[in-house]
Design a protein around this motif. Structure first.
Motif, mmCIF file in Angstrom:
data_model
loop_
_atom_site.group_PDB
_atom_site.id
_atom_site.type_symbol
_atom_site.label_atom_id
_atom_site.label_comp_id
_atom_site.label_asym_id
_atom_site.label_seq_id
_atom_site.Cartn_x
_atom_site.Cartn_y
_atom_site.Cartn_z
ATOM 1 N N PHE A 19 -9.647 9.942 -0.530
ATOM 2 C CA PHE A 19 -9.764 8.780 -1.393
ATOM 3 C C PHE A 19 -10.089 7.482 -0.668
ATOM 4 N N GLY A 20 -10.091 7.501 0.654
ATOM 5 C CA GLY A 20 -10.325 6.276 1.407
ATOM 6 C C GLY A 20 -11.746 5.759 1.286
ATOM 7 N N ARG A 21 -11.891 4.471 1.522
ATOM 8 C CA ARG A 21 -13.198 3.832 1.429
ATOM 9 C C ARG A 21 -14.204 4.450 2.390
ATOM 10 N N ASP B 268 -0.162 13.098 1.903
ATOM 11 C CA ASP B 268 -0.381 11.828 2.604
ATOM 12 C C ASP B 268 -1.341 11.979 3.775
ATOM 13 N N ARG B 269 -1.407 13.166 4.363
ATOM 14 C CA ARG B 269 -2.332 13.385 5.481
ATOM 15 C C ARG B 269 -3.772 13.528 5.002
ATOM 16 N N HIS B 270 -3.957 14.090 3.808
ATOM 17 C CA HIS B 270 -5.311 14.304 3.285
ATOM 18 C C HIS B 270 -5.837 13.103 2.497
ATOM 19 N N ASP C 169 -9.529 -0.380 -2.790
ATOM 20 C CA ASP C 169 -10.099 0.178 -1.573
ATOM 21 C C ASP C 169 -10.159 1.706 -1.627
ATOM 22 N N SER C 170 -9.953 2.292 -2.808
ATOM 23 C CA SER C 170 -10.010 3.743 -2.961
ATOM 24 C C SER C 170 -11.266 4.140 -3.719
ATOM 25 N N SER D 94 -0.457 5.999 -6.631
ATOM 26 C CA SER D 94 -0.494 5.376 -5.309
ATOM 27 C C SER D 94 -1.906 5.148 -4.801
ATOM 28 N N GLN D 95 -2.898 5.859 -5.337
ATOM 29 C CA GLN D 95 -4.272 5.718 -4.868
ATOM 30 C C GLN D 95 -5.111 4.800 -5.750
#
Length: 229
Positions: free
Chosen positions: A204-206, A197-199, A155-156, A150-151
């Motif tokens: 992994f976010g941009r 999903d909260r972490h 954009d990860s 999923s990641q």
């Protein structure tokens, strides 16, 4: 005169103790209800034995009763006595559960009373901050990232040297701890939704923890996990 003040009791400890008292109280109420029901069954069984005994004695003392009628009354009495014995055993077991539940409630109340007067332990400045990821967490993260799909997006961002990021170590350590609990409790869906999903956006976010790693630890590597063979 000392400037130090005695710390107040920990509200979290008190809350947990109150929850334990509430749970123990419910257990007592439930056990008492079952014991009362067992007592009713036992009383009915005792009445049935009394009636069967009277009937058998009457049949045995009457010349007009045939042998098979006396035998049937005797068999019915034996059946009623067996039912009475089972009812006695169930009532005794129910009474034991009431006693055990009462002991648990007494212990929970004592712990609550202690929690209300026990000063909270001081929290260290570095509380919860692992000095480094334990080996079991490192192995778990490596396996987790191997199977994540999923990641895997443009954009990860990922940093193969994630252990050099204190926040990443902290978050992955917490995720690993909750993962083990959820695995044992068979609540993995809750782990994904309420923990991973909260972490994930922060890991992994941009704009997350590794946002600068495209030009740092591994300038040519954006987020791409190894795929399964």
């Amino acid at each position: 005169m000392s400037d130090q003040t005695t710390p107040a009791p920990d509200p979290r400890v008190i809350e947990r103790a109150e929850a334990a008292v509430a749970a123990a109280t419910r257990a007592v109420v439930n056990a008492e209800a079952k014991a009362a029901a067992a007592a009713d069954v036992l009383a009915d069984a005792a009445d049935a034995v009394s009636v069967a005994e009277t009937k058998f004695e009457d049949f045995r003392g009457e010349d007009t009763k045939l042998p098979w009628q006396v035998a049937a009354a005797e068999a019915d009495l034996a059946k009623k006595k067996r039912a009475h014995a089972r009812a006695q055993a169930r009532h005794a077991a129910a009474a034991e559960k009431v006693a055990a539940a009462g002991e648990m409630l007494a212990e929970a109340r004592a712990e609550l009373a202690q929690a209300r007067v026990t000063p909270a332990e001081p929290i260290p400045d570095d509380a919860g901050m692992p000095p480094g990821a334990p080996p079991e967490v490192v192995a778990w993260v490596e396996k987790l990232t191997l199977y994540l799909e999923s990641q895997e997006r443009d954009d990860s961002v990922w940093c193969p040297q994630w252990q050099e990021h204190p926040e990443a170590v902290w978050r992955f350590t917490a995720l690993h701890r909750e993962f083990e609990i959820s695995f044992q409790d068979d609540t993995m869906s809750s782990w994904w939704v309420n923990h991973f999903d909260r972490h994930a956006p922060f890991l992994f976010g941009r704009t997350g923890i590794f946002q600068g790693c495209e030009t740092a630890h591994d300038p040519d590597r954006t987020f791409r996990f190894a795929r399964r063979a």
